[in-house]
Scaffold this active site. Structure first.
Site, short mmCIF file in Angstrom:
data_model
loop_
_atom_site.label_atom_id
_atom_site.label_comp_id
_atom_site.label_asym_id
_atom_site.label_seq_id
_atom_site.Cartn_x
_atom_site.Cartn_y
_atom_site.Cartn_z
N GLN A 67 -0.09 5.36 11.50
CA GLN A 67 0.68 4.40 10.80
C GLN A 67 2.04 4.74 11.64
O GLN A 67 2.45 3.73 12.42
CB GLN A 67 0.69 4.46 8.82
N PRO A 94 -2.75 5.22 2.15
CA PRO A 94 -4.55 4.22 2.13
C PRO A 94 -5.15 5.10 2.41
O PRO A 94 -5.04 6.51 2.81
CB PRO A 94 -4.01 3.91 3.27
N TYR A 257 -1.15 -3.13 -0.41
CA TYR A 257 -0.92 -2.46 -0.12
C TYR A 257 -0.29 -2.89 2.25
O TYR A 257 -0.71 -1.93 2.98
CB TYR A 257 -1.87 -1.54 -0.36
N LEU A 258 -1.51 -4.49 2.34
CA LEU A 258 -1.49 -4.75 3.69
C LEU A 258 -0.11 -5.09 4.21
O LEU A 258 0.22 -4.83 5.10
CB LEU A 258 -2.25 -5.04 4.07
N GLN A 259 0.70 -5.46 3.24
CA GLN A 259 1.73 -6.26 3.90
C GLN A 259 2.79 -5.45 4.13
O GLN A 259 3.40 -6.25 5.36
CB GLN A 259 2.67 -7.12 2.36
N ASP A 260 3.17 -4.46 3.37
CA ASP A 260 3.67 -3.84 3.75
C ASP A 260 3.98 -3.09 5.33
O ASP A 260 4.35 -2.83 6.22
CB ASP A 260 5.09 -2.51 3.40
N HIS A 283 8.46 -1.05 -0.21
CA HIS A 283 7.78 -0.64 0.61
C HIS A 283 8.30 -1.27 2.04
O HIS A 283 8.52 -1.37 2.62
CB HIS A 283 6.52 -0.83 0.39
#
Length: 329
Positions: A67, A94, A257-260, A283
């Site tokens: 990331q 993740p 969990y994908l949004q941030d 987050h």
């Protein structure tokens, strides 16, 4: 104020090795960076790309290393190969399977491709995993529009055991997850494969499960869970299934969990990106705050006015990206 609110404030090994890798990628200067630091000074130079290694020497997540590096290597002068070492399936981060099965296909909608090669899986507390990420730079990122959720067309996943754990644990996690999903979604075949990780591809002992739901418009949602000592396999499977079902209820087009993870790319893209989500996580709020400060991109978050969303907790995150261009290309 780095991670100031956490039980162990400041940089952890995975954050530190991520920063050191970024420093090396761009011949930058990094001051005050050590484990526990809540303040650093970072002065970047030109992003070169090339071969770089980051090793947390712990079970710290390789996905967090990915990331931190990805937005950077997209704007490098040449292709990059990153050797990331640590935990591939770690708590509070993740799982590598999520990165491959959900994050990758969606983030590539911004107009780039990356390759993620899992050499060795590693689990808490030993780590020892290794992933090689290869990526070429781009001139510019395209905006994305993820607002049409569609209907769920298939549900699939993998339940794994590694090391000394019996294969039955994988089968039990999968079966419990399927039973849990069946109560709510009756008309779809749920295909969760139990997997025994090969000895030469997994370091240490671990077990876990990831379940993906795919929709008619190509949206992807996941629920996942990792086994811990003393927690029975059924419970792990049910936890993942319940997480997936919760993410399917809110009407958003991405899971929580994908949004941030999309925020930084929305900020750098050229044009307006729109993403429909469920409740906006802390987050994501943090990611928006820093993306706005660092890039001058502008975000708005509004409750979705869509007819059928009125009863649901759905939001539209919109961003006017800065249209960052790669000076090297």
């Amino acid at each position: 104020g780095i991670r100031a609110g956490r039980s162990t404030p400041g940089l952890r090994p995975q954050h530190l090795s991520g920063l050191e890798m970024i420093r090396d990628l761009c011949d930058g200067q990094l001051e005050g960076a050590e484990i526990g630091s809540t303040e650093i000074i970072f002065t970047p130079e030109k992003i070169k790309g090339g071969l770089h290694t980051a090793d947390t020497k712990t079970a710290g997540s390789v996905c967090l290393l990915m990331q931190v590096s990805m937005p950077c290597v997209l704007f490098a002068a040449s292709p990059s190969e990153l050797r990331l070492k640590g935990g591939t399936n770690a708590e509070m981060a993740p799982q590598i399977d999520y990165t491959e099965m959900v994050f990758k296909p969606i983030v590539e909608k911004f107009g780039f491709k990356f390759n993620c090669d899992i050499k060795m899986r590693g689990y808490y507390p030993k780590g020892g995993g290794e992933v090689i990420v290869r990526m070429s730079p781009v001139k510019q990122l395209n905006p994305i529009n993820l607002t049409d959720r569609g209907s769920v067309t298939k549900i699939y996943g993998r339940a794994f055991v590694a090391g000394v754990l019996p294969f039955k644990v994988a089968k039990d996690m999968a079966a419990a997850a399927v039973r849990c999903i069946r109560k709510e979604i009756r008309d779809l075949y749920v295909n969760i494969q139990p997997v025994q990780e090969p000895k030469d591809q997994a370091f240490g002992n671990g077990n876990g499960i990831i379940i993906i739901a795919e929709t008619s418009t190509g949206c992807l949602f996941a629920g996942s869970s990792l086994g811990k000592r003393g927690v029975n396999a059924d419970k792990v499977g049910i936890e993942a299934a319940e997480m997936l079902l919760a993410n399917l209820r809110h009407g958003g087009a991405v899971d929580e969990y994908l949004q941030d993870q999309l925020i930084i790319f929305m900020a750098l893209a050229s044009g307006v990106s729109r993403v429909k989500t469920g409740p906006v996580t802390l987050h994501t709020q943090t990611a928006i705050h820093f993306a706005e400060q660092l890039s001058k991109a502008k975000f708005t978050v509004k409750k979705s006015e869509d007819g059928e969303d009125a009863s649901k907790d759905a939001y539209i995150i919109e961003c006017q990206g800065i249209g960052m261009t790669n000076p090297n290309l």
